[in-house]
Design a protein around this motif. Structure first.
Motif, PDB file in Angstrom:
ATOM      1  N   GLY A   1       5.482   2.138 -14.574  1.00 17.95           N
ATOM      2  CA  GLY A   1       6.109   1.618 -15.774  1.00 17.95           C
ATOM      3  C   GLY A   1       5.265   0.448 -16.380  1.00 17.95           C
ATOM      4  N   ALA A   2       4.544  -0.194 -15.345  1.00 20.87           N
ATOM      5  CA  ALA A   2       3.682  -1.457 -15.897  1.00 20.87           C
ATOM      6  C   ALA A   2       2.479  -0.893 -16.156  1.00 20.87           C
ATOM      7  CB  ALA A   2       3.688  -2.445 -14.773  1.00 20.87           C
TER       8      ALA A   2
ATOM      9  N   ALA B   1       9.335   3.738  -4.723  1.00 19.45           N
ATOM     10  CA  ALA B   1       9.679   2.634  -5.524  1.00 19.45           C
ATOM     11  C   ALA B   1       8.519   1.839  -6.052  1.00 19.45           C
ATOM     12  CB  ALA B   1      10.504   1.466  -4.770  1.00 19.45           C
ATOM     13  N   LEU B   2       7.408   1.614  -5.216  1.00 18.97           N
ATOM     14  CA  LEU B   2       6.122   1.155  -5.760  1.00 18.97           C
ATOM     15  C   LEU B   2       5.357   1.911  -7.058  1.00 18.97           C
ATOM     16  CD1 LEU B   2       3.918  -1.041  -5.545  1.00 18.97           C
ATOM     17  CD2 LEU B   2       2.903   0.253  -3.596  1.00 18.97           C
TER      18      LEU B   2
ATOM     19  N   ARG C   1       6.966   3.785  -8.695  1.00 17.10           N
ATOM     20  CA  ARG C   1       7.694   3.842 -10.214  1.00 17.10           C
ATOM     21  C   ARG C   1       7.342   2.287 -10.895  1.00 17.10           C
ATOM     22  NH1 ARG C   1      12.594   5.367  -6.930  1.00 17.10           N
ATOM     23  NH2 ARG C   1      12.775   7.681  -7.206  1.00 17.10           N
ATOM     24  N   ARG C   2       7.396   1.320  -9.996  1.00 19.23           N
ATOM     25  CA  ARG C   2       6.957   0.004 -10.781  1.00 19.23           C
ATOM     26  C   ARG C   2       5.643   0.094 -11.337  1.00 19.23           C
ATOM     27  NH1 ARG C   2       9.283  -1.848  -5.876  1.00 19.23           N
ATOM     28  NH2 ARG C   2       7.144  -2.691  -4.920  1.00 19.23           N
ATOM     29  N   LEU C   3       4.527   0.477 -10.664  1.00 20.24           N
ATOM     30  CA  LEU C   3       3.414   0.621 -10.981  1.00 20.24           C
ATOM     31  C   LEU C   3       3.205   1.396 -12.362  1.00 20.24           C
ATOM     32  CD1 LEU C   3       1.135   0.734  -7.745  1.00 20.24           C
ATOM     33  CD2 LEU C   3       1.299  -1.179  -9.417  1.00 20.24           C
TER      34      LEU C   3
ATOM     35  N   GLU D   1       0.409  -0.542   0.404  1.00 18.21           N
ATOM     36  CA  GLU D   1       0.781  -1.426  -0.502  1.00 18.21           C
ATOM     37  C   GLU D   1      -0.361  -1.573  -1.597  1.00 18.21           C
ATOM     38  OE1 GLU D   1       1.564  -6.141  -1.597  1.00 18.21           O
ATOM     39  OE2 GLU D   1       1.078  -5.532   0.387  1.00 18.21           O
TER      40      GLU D   1
END
Length: 226
Positions: A136-137, A129-130, A132-134, A174
């Motif tokens: 995208g950003a 999930a992390l 995916r967020r990274l 993280e």
């Protein structure tokens, strides 16, 4: 590249390119370890040990062979912690006195996507999930490869303190991005198994830094003394 991720007490030496010219020759004991190795393996082995010997000299430690112990971990001179890494066109070694750090781990990887199926074997659901967020950003970094590198650095710092295997699923990584530089940042590993004891204190996490530039992702984890 590695040196900028490490405290000033750590000595790091890097080598770039495929040409072995200028690298120090192996000691006879080291030669025995790669006597039957293919050319690529022998080249990488020679490059990182040349880096390690130069790092010993910079640290004021008499140069000596870097042999291997259990699980292939390098055996460093007494009173020294160290780590080595290599990938196509790059090699590095980092050394520090045990009075300054309890352990350290470094890793370098090509800044490209992991092979198919590898991410599923190394990543926890929260890490997926992390990523995916990274992604995208900040799409300019191959975050899956960075996660793999971070786990490698965590293991390299873990093993000298425990003498035990650490599975990919036993550290939850993280990754944080530096707001001033999106290709650099910090990493934090929550240990999901009992951590090592350092100076009478049991550790539950490791911390480090990362960088992605010049076609490489690099990570470094350091374990301070308490």
């Amino acid at each position: 590249m590695i040196e900028e991720l490490l405290p000033v007490t750590v000595v790091a030496v890097e080598a770039f390119g495929q040409n072995d010219a200028g690298h120090l020759p192996l000691y006879p004991e080291e030669e025995e370890l790669v006597a039957r190795a293919v050319a690529k393996r022998r080249r990488e082995f020679t490059v990182v040990r040349s880096c390690a010997r130069r790092a010993m000299e910079k640290l004021g430690v008499p140069a000596q062979p870097v042999l291997t112990g259990e699980r292939g971990a390098p055996r460093w001179p007494e009173g020294i912690a160290g780590s080595m890494t290599h990938c196509d066109g790059y090699g590095a070694a980092a050394l520090v006195r045990l009075t300054d750090l309890a352990s350290l781990g470094i890793d370098a990887e090509p800044d490209g996507p992991l092979p198919d199926g590898v991410l599923e074997s190394i990543a926890l659901p929260a890490e997926v999930a992390l990523l995916r967020r990274l992604g995208g950003a900040r799409p300019g970094v191959h975050w899956d490869r960075l996660l793999f590198s971070a786990k490698e650095s965590v293991y390299k710092a873990w093993y000298p303190l425990t003498g035990q295997w650490l599975d990919f699923a036993e550290a939850d990584i993280e990754i944080r991005v530096d707001p001033a530089d999106p290709r650099r940042g910090t990493l934090h590993a929550a240990l999901l198994v009992p951590g090592p004891t350092v100076d009478g204190r049991r550790l539950s996490r490791f911390d480090g830094r990362w960088s992605a530039r010049d076609g490489l992702v690099t990570t470094a984890v350091t374990v301070p003394r308490t």
